[in-house]
Write an enzyme that holds these catalytic residues in place. Structure first.
Site, short mmCIF file in Angstrom:
data_model
loop_
_atom_site.label_atom_id
_atom_site.label_comp_id
_atom_site.label_asym_id
_atom_site.label_seq_id
_atom_site.Cartn_x
_atom_site.Cartn_y
_atom_site.Cartn_z
N ASN A 4 41.57 15.81 7.15
CA ASN A 4 42.63 16.77 6.81
C ASN A 4 44.02 16.15 7.02
O ASN A 4 45.02 16.84 6.96
CB ASN A 4 42.51 18.06 7.64
CG ASN A 4 42.76 17.83 9.12
OD1 ASN A 4 42.75 16.69 9.58
ND2 ASN A 4 43.00 18.90 9.86
N VAL A 30 37.66 20.15 9.50
CA VAL A 30 36.27 20.34 9.95
C VAL A 30 36.07 21.60 10.80
O VAL A 30 34.92 21.99 11.03
CB VAL A 30 35.74 19.12 10.74
CG1 VAL A 30 35.56 17.93 9.83
CG2 VAL A 30 36.63 18.79 11.94
N ASN A 66 30.14 22.94 13.17
CA ASN A 66 30.01 22.99 11.71
C ASN A 66 29.26 21.77 11.18
O ASN A 66 28.43 21.88 10.27
CB ASN A 66 31.39 23.06 11.04
CG ASN A 66 32.04 24.43 11.24
OD1 ASN A 66 31.34 25.43 11.38
ND2 ASN A 66 33.36 24.46 11.28
N TYR A 84 41.45 17.46 25.30
CA TYR A 84 40.66 16.38 24.71
C TYR A 84 39.39 16.14 25.53
O TYR A 84 38.28 16.22 25.02
CB TYR A 84 41.51 15.10 24.65
CG TYR A 84 40.85 13.95 23.93
CD1 TYR A 84 40.65 14.00 22.55
CD2 TYR A 84 40.43 12.82 24.61
CE1 TYR A 84 40.06 12.93 21.88
CE2 TYR A 84 39.83 11.76 23.95
CZ TYR A 84 39.64 11.82 22.58
OH TYR A 84 39.05 10.77 21.93
N GLN A 92 17.54 23.01 20.50
CA GLN A 92 17.19 24.27 19.83
C GLN A 92 16.58 24.04 18.45
O GLN A 92 15.66 24.73 18.06
CB GLN A 92 18.44 25.16 19.65
CG GLN A 92 19.08 25.64 20.93
CD GLN A 92 18.27 26.75 21.57
OE1 GLN A 92 18.09 27.80 20.99
NE2 GLN A 92 17.75 26.50 22.76
#
Lengths: 336, 336
Positions: free
Chosen positions: B55, B80, B122, B168, B185
């Site tokens: 981006n 993201v 994501n 951070y 998971q």
């Protein structure tokens, strides 16, 4: 058993200044949970208007059903990982939503992470829009396996970032980070409370998967084996719920509390085995004590240094362990 | 100066097996950044198809503009922290998006948190849907101020959760936590690489606000004062970018790498003052050295224990500090 809780709520109210709360509007996330429901009870008793938010992931309607008829009590079924808007102007936001039982960490890691990160973000956004004070329920678990015990607020923590417990420990740590980022970026009035083990009425028993105090009590009352993990030499310090809630509310209204982090808990350190024996004695139970393998990364010691809270809030726990356990046992007797 | 990079890319390619990458589809987040653009270069050279996502928060088009004409290179301008879908089936996802300069931590804390938490979530979701392998760019910063130096992967870290750097450090820690949660998971194949200080062509200079190597180089070349924070006795270990990228790609294709965490970096520890003197010498500069106050929570030592990487990947850095610095200086001379 509501009489017991009602009398405890009155004890808390006596330690606070009604003027700080009367007519104020507070939102409590996790409001149907153990600590959240006590906060709702006390705030209503103090004359505040309360928005109680819960998605019943681990909260229970029974904890708040008695408040449903209160004029100043509004319940919203909502998952805090989604944004929330409230039409009235809020004065306080208590962000107490999160599963907190180690047995749940393995099964709901992403949900726990969401409640403490997206949830914290969403509630901070709401605080920013409302110019409301934000109180974040952090935890002694952010200290992990500390080198320094009793542990002061200045200790940074020693936490396994990739272990089974990390979904809770690390997301609470990041919850603190996000809280301070909002404080620094947007000037939101924030307070972080690091809560050490707390027990009392309404903590879920959940059979062998429950937190240690309700688990031991229900096992002792049911004459089932008391399940100790490891050799029971690991220590915890147990704070009765009325002491904890008093500390949280004193901190919430503290004039110089903005941006502060405070440990709240009972500094008496007891081993898990000692706790099992105390509960056996208080319940007059002949339950055998059973030893099970220690789960990974279980902290060997846990004890708060509460000198900062004593100084800032003029607060320290009043309820002795045996006294708090007696009340809790009474309450579970009514429940079981 | 593209010749220098081209020759370095060929060096990396020689250390890898083309069969692992040819015809594979890889997504690189932060693909226009320092490390991401090197990954894109090498993957294209190896015959992979590359989706480069950036981006431009800190990435630059110049880093990848030469790839725009490549048939197998697809650029997607995207943040993201928002979900992403790709129409082709992905084999590898390299999640390298995040601002990483300490000077940005103060100004963009929430953006950094988003890239490392929502962004990681994501990209893991995308990995899960694609049955793709997920490589998370973590950092030596998750170790904070370690008790153990050189630091092995088994050390949990000592990090201030509420300090200026925490946006951070803590969000990278939680990035690891989320990565392991998806692994446990959903069975996603994940690899976590803890990257220690890396330098080389394309690292942003950014004047006095840049990372230490490009800052010292540009100050030395411009005959400006070299700005050392603190007394310069704090140590770092600097890895030349070709060594780092070789390690990352070896780890990405490692057969037994699923669920592993590996330190990558150069184990030679140098003080910041020593680095200033080396760069002065290599640039033949008469810049004075200026001492500025140390920022809060600046780690006093940083050095990787790379025995795990040596064993698992049969990898260790090859480029000596002076050699890597010479190349980097050559590159900046072309840029400045």
């Amino acid at each position: 058993m509501m009489d017991l809780i009602r009398s405890d709520v009155r004890d808390i109210v006596r330690a606070l200044d009604r003027a700080d709360f009367k007519g104020k509007i507070a939102l409590v996330t996790g409001g149907a949970g153990f600590l959240g429901s006590w906060l709702c009870d006390v705030l209503i008793e103090l004359g505040a208007r309360v928005y109680c938010v819960d998605n019943f992931a681990s909260g229970r309607w029974e904890n708040i059903s008695h408040l449903a008829s209160e004029e100043n009590f509004v319940f919203i079924e909502h998952d805090v990982s989604k944004p929330l808007e409230i039409k009235e102007k809020l004065d306080y936001i208590f962000h107490f939503a999160s599963r907190a039982s180690p047995f749940e960490f393995e099964h709901y890691p992403l949900e726990i992470i969401d409640a403490n990160t997206l949830g914290t973000r969403n509630m901070l956004e709401l605080a920013r829009k409302n110019d409301a004070r934000f109180i974040f329920a952090s935890t002694s678990e952010i200290y992990g396996q500390p080198d320094v015990v009793p542990t002061p607020e200045t200790y940074w923590g020693y936490v396994n970032p990739i272990g089974i417990r990390s979904c809770y420990d690390e997301s609470k740590r990041l919850g603190e980070t996000i809280t301070m980022a909002y404080h620094r970026q947007y000037g939101v009035d924030v307070r972080i409370v690091r809560i050490f083990n707390t027990y009392g009425p309404r903590m879920r028993a959940d059979g062998v998967y429950g937190r240690v105090v309700p688990r031991f009590i229900s096992q002792a009352l049911n004459r089932e084996p008391i399940t100790v993990f490891g050799d029971g030499s690991q220590t915890r310090s147990f704070c009765y719920v009325t002491d904890l809630i008093t500390g949280v509310l004193k901190f919430a209204v503290l004039e110089n509390g903005n941006g502060e982090v405070v440990n709240l808990g009972n500094p008496r350190e007891v081993s898990i085995l000692e706790l099992a024996h105390i509960i056996k004695k208080l319940t007059n139970s002949d339950s055998p004590i059973e030893f099970h393998p220690l789960p990974p990364d279980d902290p060997p010691r846990r004890c708060p240094d509460i000198s900062k809270a004593q100084k800032l809030l003029n607060w320290k726990p009043k309820v002795e362990l045996e006294e708090g356990l007696k009340k809790t046992i009474e309450w579970y007797k009514g429940e079981i």
